[in-house]
Motif scaffolding. Structure first.
Motif, PDB file in Angstrom:
ATOM      1  N   SER A 124       0.835  -1.206   0.000  1.00  0.00           N
ATOM      2  CA  SER A 124       0.000   0.000   0.000  1.00  0.00           C
ATOM      3  C   SER A 124       0.868   1.255   0.000  1.00  0.00           C
ATOM      4  O   SER A 124       0.582   2.214  -0.727  1.00  0.00           O
ATOM      5  CB  SER A 124      -0.917  -0.012   1.225  1.00  0.00           C
ATOM      6  N   ILE A 125       1.930   1.234   0.809  1.00  0.00           N
ATOM      7  CA  ILE A 125       2.821   2.401   0.841  1.00  0.00           C
ATOM      8  C   ILE A 125       3.504   2.591  -0.509  1.00  0.00           C
ATOM      9  O   ILE A 125       3.661   3.716  -1.003  1.00  0.00           O
ATOM     10  CB  ILE A 125       3.853   2.242   1.974  1.00  0.00           C
ATOM     11  N   GLY A 126       3.906   1.476  -1.132  1.00  0.00           N
ATOM     12  CA  GLY A 126       4.532   1.576  -2.444  1.00  0.00           C
ATOM     13  C   GLY A 126       3.591   2.130  -3.498  1.00  0.00           C
ATOM     14  O   GLY A 126       3.972   2.997  -4.293  1.00  0.00           O
ATOM     15  N   LEU A 127       2.347   1.660  -3.498  1.00  0.00           N
ATOM     16  CA  LEU A 127       1.364   2.179  -4.445  1.00  0.00           C
ATOM     17  C   LEU A 127       1.073   3.653  -4.192  1.00  0.00           C
ATOM     18  O   LEU A 127       0.911   4.434  -5.144  1.00  0.00           O
ATOM     19  CB  LEU A 127       0.073   1.356  -4.347  1.00  0.00           C
ATOM     20  N   LEU A 128       1.003   4.028  -2.919  1.00  0.00           N
ATOM     21  CA  LEU A 128       0.764   5.434  -2.595  1.00  0.00           C
ATOM     22  C   LEU A 128       1.922   6.307  -3.061  1.00  0.00           C
ATOM     23  O   LEU A 128       1.711   7.417  -3.587  1.00  0.00           O
ATOM     24  CB  LEU A 128       0.559   5.587  -1.085  1.00  0.00           C
ATOM     25  N   ALA A 129       3.152   5.805  -2.897  1.00  0.00           N
ATOM     26  CA  ALA A 129       4.324   6.560  -3.347  1.00  0.00           C
ATOM     27  C   ALA A 129       4.302   6.746  -4.865  1.00  0.00           C
ATOM     28  O   ALA A 129       4.593   7.841  -5.375  1.00  0.00           O
ATOM     29  CB  ALA A 129       5.604   5.848  -2.916  1.00  0.00           C
ATOM     30  N   TRP A 130       3.949   5.685  -5.599  1.00  0.00           N
ATOM     31  CA  TRP A 130       3.835   5.797  -7.051  1.00  0.00           C
ATOM     32  C   TRP A 130       2.746   6.784  -7.448  1.00  0.00           C
ATOM     33  O   TRP A 130       2.919   7.573  -8.388  1.00  0.00           O
ATOM     34  CB  TRP A 130       3.536   4.428  -7.658  1.00  0.00           C
ATOM     35  N   LEU A 131       1.623   6.746  -6.741  1.00  0.00           N
ATOM     36  CA  LEU A 131       0.523   7.655  -7.039  1.00  0.00           C
ATOM     37  C   LEU A 131       0.930   9.103  -6.824  1.00  0.00           C
ATOM     38  O   LEU A 131       0.663   9.977  -7.667  1.00  0.00           O
ATOM     39  CB  LEU A 131      -0.688   7.318  -6.172  1.00  0.00           C
ATOM     40  N   VAL A 132       1.612   9.364  -5.717  1.00  0.00           N
ATOM     41  CA  VAL A 132       2.082  10.721  -5.439  1.00  0.00           C
ATOM     42  C   VAL A 132       3.091  11.162  -6.498  1.00  0.00           C
ATOM     43  O   VAL A 132       3.067  12.306  -6.987  1.00  0.00           O
ATOM     44  CB  VAL A 132       2.687  10.794  -4.024  1.00  0.00           C
ATOM     45  N   GLY A 133       3.997  10.251  -6.868  1.00  0.00           N
ATOM     46  CA  GLY A 133       4.976  10.582  -7.895  1.00  0.00           C
ATOM     47  C   GLY A 133       4.325  10.916  -9.228  1.00  0.00           C
ATOM     48  O   GLY A 133       4.728  11.864  -9.913  1.00  0.00           O
ATOM     49  N   ILE A 134       3.305  10.137  -9.607  1.00  0.00           N
ATOM     50  CA  ILE A 134       2.601  10.392 -10.866  1.00  0.00           C
ATOM     51  C   ILE A 134       1.875  11.729 -10.818  1.00  0.00           C
ATOM     52  O   ILE A 134       1.870  12.493 -11.797  1.00  0.00           O
ATOM     53  CB  ILE A 134       1.618   9.243 -11.164  1.00  0.00           C
ATOM     54  N   VAL A 135       1.259  12.043  -9.673  1.00  0.00           N
ATOM     55  CA  VAL A 135       0.545  13.318  -9.524  1.00  0.00           C
ATOM     56  C   VAL A 135       1.504  14.488  -9.700  1.00  0.00           C
ATOM     57  O   VAL A 135       1.189  15.491 -10.369  1.00  0.00           O
ATOM     58  CB  VAL A 135      -0.166  13.380  -8.163  1.00  0.00           C
ATOM     59  N   PHE A 136       2.716  14.376  -9.105  1.00  0.00           N
ATOM     60  CA  PHE A 136       3.690  15.451  -9.242  1.00  0.00           C
ATOM     61  C   PHE A 136       4.277  15.512 -10.652  1.00  0.00           C
ATOM     62  O   PHE A 136       4.690  16.585 -11.117  1.00  0.00           O
ATOM     63  CB  PHE A 136       4.816  15.271  -8.220  1.00  0.00           C
ATOM     64  N   PHE A 137       4.328  14.378 -11.339  1.00  0.00           N
ATOM     65  CA  PHE A 137       4.929  14.345 -12.677  1.00  0.00           C
ATOM     66  C   PHE A 137       3.964  14.812 -13.758  1.00  0.00           C
ATOM     67  O   PHE A 137       4.399  15.293 -14.817  1.00  0.00           O
ATOM     68  CB  PHE A 137       5.406  12.921 -12.984  1.00  0.00           C
ATOM     69  N   LEU A 138       2.659  14.671 -13.529  1.00  0.00           N
ATOM     70  CA  LEU A 138       1.675  15.000 -14.552  1.00  0.00           C
ATOM     71  C   LEU A 138       1.777  16.437 -15.078  1.00  0.00           C
ATOM     72  O   LEU A 138       1.700  16.652 -16.296  1.00  0.00           O
ATOM     73  CB  LEU A 138       0.262  14.724 -14.023  1.00  0.00           C
ATOM     74  N   PRO A 139       1.932  17.461 -14.206  1.00  0.00           N
ATOM     75  CA  PRO A 139       2.055  18.827 -14.767  1.00  0.00           C
ATOM     76  C   PRO A 139       3.258  18.989 -15.685  1.00  0.00           C
ATOM     77  O   PRO A 139       3.171  19.692 -16.700  1.00  0.00           O
ATOM     78  CB  PRO A 139       2.184  19.705 -13.505  1.00  0.00           C
ATOM     79  N   ILE A 140       4.376  18.314 -15.353  1.00  0.00           N
ATOM     80  CA  ILE A 140       5.560  18.409 -16.211  1.00  0.00           C
ATOM     81  C   ILE A 140       5.302  17.723 -17.544  1.00  0.00           C
ATOM     82  O   ILE A 140       5.664  18.238 -18.615  1.00  0.00           O
ATOM     83  CB  ILE A 140       6.776  17.784 -15.499  1.00  0.00           C
ATOM     84  N   ALA A 141       4.662  16.538 -17.483  1.00  0.00           N
ATOM     85  CA  ALA A 141       4.343  15.832 -18.721  1.00  0.00           C
ATOM     86  C   ALA A 141       3.368  16.632 -19.575  1.00  0.00           C
ATOM     87  O   ALA A 141       3.498  16.690 -20.812  1.00  0.00           O
ATOM     88  CB  ALA A 141       3.758  14.456 -18.384  1.00  0.00           C
ATOM     89  N   TRP A 142       2.387  17.268 -18.923  1.00  0.00           N
ATOM     90  CA  TRP A 142       1.416  18.075 -19.661  1.00  0.00           C
ATOM     91  C   TRP A 142       2.095  19.291 -20.295  1.00  0.00           C
ATOM     92  O   TRP A 142       1.776  19.658 -21.437  1.00  0.00           O
ATOM     93  CB  TRP A 142       0.295  18.497 -18.727  1.00  0.00           C
ATOM     94  N   MET A 143       3.029  19.913 -19.568  1.00  0.00           N
ATOM     95  CA  MET A 143       3.758  21.052 -20.120  1.00  0.00           C
ATOM     96  C   MET A 143       4.593  20.622 -21.320  1.00  0.00           C
ATOM     97  O   MET A 143       4.640  21.323 -22.346  1.00  0.00           O
ATOM     98  CB  MET A 143       4.655  21.668 -19.046  1.00  0.00           C
ATOM     99  N   ALA A 144       5.245  19.461 -21.213  1.00  0.00           N
ATOM    100  CA  ALA A 144       6.055  18.973 -22.328  1.00  0.00           C
ATOM    101  C   ALA A 144       5.197  18.668 -23.549  1.00  0.00           C
ATOM    102  O   ALA A 144       5.561  18.998 -24.688  1.00  0.00           O
ATOM    103  CB  ALA A 144       6.832  17.730 -21.898  1.00  0.00           C
ATOM    104  N   LEU A 145       4.038  18.051 -23.341  1.00  0.00           N
ATOM    105  CA  LEU A 145       3.147  17.736 -24.461  1.00  0.00           C
ATOM    106  C   LEU A 145       2.604  19.001 -25.112  1.00  0.00           C
ATOM    107  O   LEU A 145       2.564  19.115 -26.346  1.00  0.00           O
ATOM    108  CB  LEU A 145       1.995  16.853 -23.979  1.00  0.00           C
ATOM    109  N   THR A 146       2.216  19.973 -24.288  1.00  0.00           N
ATOM    110  CA  THR A 146       1.673  21.227 -24.824  1.00  0.00           C
ATOM    111  C   THR A 146       2.719  21.993 -25.625  1.00  0.00           C
ATOM    112  O   THR A 146       2.395  22.688 -26.593  1.00  0.00           O
ATOM    113  CB  THR A 146       1.149  22.108 -23.679  1.00  0.00           C
ATOM    114  N   SER A 147       3.985  21.872 -25.240  1.00  0.00           N
ATOM    115  CA  SER A 147       5.045  22.597 -25.946  1.00  0.00           C
ATOM    116  C   SER A 147       5.199  22.129 -27.389  1.00  0.00           C
ATOM    117  O   SER A 147       5.753  22.852 -28.217  1.00  0.00           O
ATOM    118  CB  SER A 147       6.370  22.437 -25.202  1.00  0.00           C
ATOM    119  N   PHE A 148       4.720  20.914 -27.694  1.00  0.00           N
ATOM    120  CA  PHE A 148       4.821  20.387 -29.057  1.00  0.00           C
ATOM    121  C   PHE A 148       3.535  20.587 -29.853  1.00  0.00           C
ATOM    122  O   PHE A 148       3.390  20.046 -30.945  1.00  0.00           O
ATOM    123  CB  PHE A 148       5.165  18.894 -29.019  1.00  0.00           C
TER     124      PHE A 148
END
Length: 281
Positions: free
Chosen positions: A15-39
């Motif tokens: 559960s802790i591992g899944l929560l850590a992955w979820l938090v990491g994905i949440v923090f990474f999403l804005p960067i991924a969205w910014m990278a996609l929008t730049s193209f």
């Protein structure tokens, strides 16, 4: 009961591992969205709701690098690199002997000294803006990149001393005493004994100081003009009265963020080791 406890422990770890992955994905999403929008093109980037299947283009990056007749970002990027690198080197050169005096060869009332260093970060940055501006104006240092180097060094030095004090406290005193018996003087001890042992902590401190210097905007915005303009100041120029060109801003933001991301990726092992020093006694 022991089997149940082991099963619960495994489920808790999962559960802790899944929560850590979820938090990491949440923090990474804005960067991924910014990278996609730049193209995307400006028309596709401005659609609401956004279009994930829009055609990709490099127009945002071409415009950022001045293909459409705009200003070149290279002077601002070079200024940021000069201010960040030189100030970080100065901070490390000054913080290492200071941390040595506060951790290994402790001066009197060293805790008060550490509190004083930390208290300097409690002053709101904007409170010191006017006197710093007046000093730069009266000394002819406005729009001078070396004034930013001095300023960033003084801003990051307290936190660097605070961090490196805890890192150097882990250095075995016996090793330093052995070097002193062999006739090594203080500069030699710092360079050849203390620095290699505390290298992960020094790398972590240097990376954090570099990030702080690279991202600093307020003083760079007020104290620079054309000659010493830094990358964050250059980036704010994309927000104009004509509107916000989202694709171009995302492309510029990604390019400006790349040096920090590259430095963090290159020093990630040292960063983890440095930040974990002193955590386990």
């Amino acid at each position: 009961m022991s089997g149940i406890a082991v099963t619960l422990k495994k489920h808790r770890g999962l559960s802790i591992g899944l929560l850590a992955w979820l938090v990491g994905i949440v923090f990474f999403l804005p960067i991924a969205w910014m990278a996609l929008t730049s193209f995307h093109s400006e028309a596709d980037a401005a659609t609401n709701p956004p279009s994930f299947a829009a055609s990709l283009t490099l127009d945002g990056y071409r415009q950022f690098f001045g293909a459409g007749g705009g200003a070149s970002p290279w002077p601002a990027l070079i200024n940021s690199a000069v201010a960040s690198v030189f100030s970080t080197v100065c901070v490390l050169l000054l913080a290492l002997p200071a941390a040595y005096a506060l951790s290994i060869r402790r001066v009197k009332k060293w805790t008060d000294v550490l509190f004083f260093f930390l208290s300097t970060k409690m002053l709101p940055v904007v409170a010191g803006l006017l006197p710093i501006y007046l000093f730069a104006k009266n000394t002819g240092m406005l729009d001078n990149i070396w004034y930013l180097v001095i300023l960033y060094t003084s801003m990051n030095l307290p936190i660097a001393v605070w961090m490196m004090q805890s890192f150097l406290a882990e250095v075995p005193v016996a090793v330093i005493e052995a070097a002193q018996i062999d006739g090594a003087r203080l500069p030699t001890i710092l360079a050849r004994v203390v620095a290699p042992i505390a290298l992960p902590g020094i790398a972590a401190t240097g990376l954090i100081c570099f990030i702080f210097s690279w991202n600093e905007l307020l003083f760079a915005r007020v104290l620079t003009g054309v000659v010493a303009e830094t990358a964050p100041v250059f980036l704010t120029g994309f927000i104009t009265s004509q509107g916000l060109f989202l694709a171009k801003v995302c492309a510029a933001s990604l390019v400006v963020s790349l040096p920090v991301l590259a430095a963090g990726f290159a020093a990630q092992d040292k960063l983890v080791q440095g930040l974990s020093l002193g955590a386990v006694k």
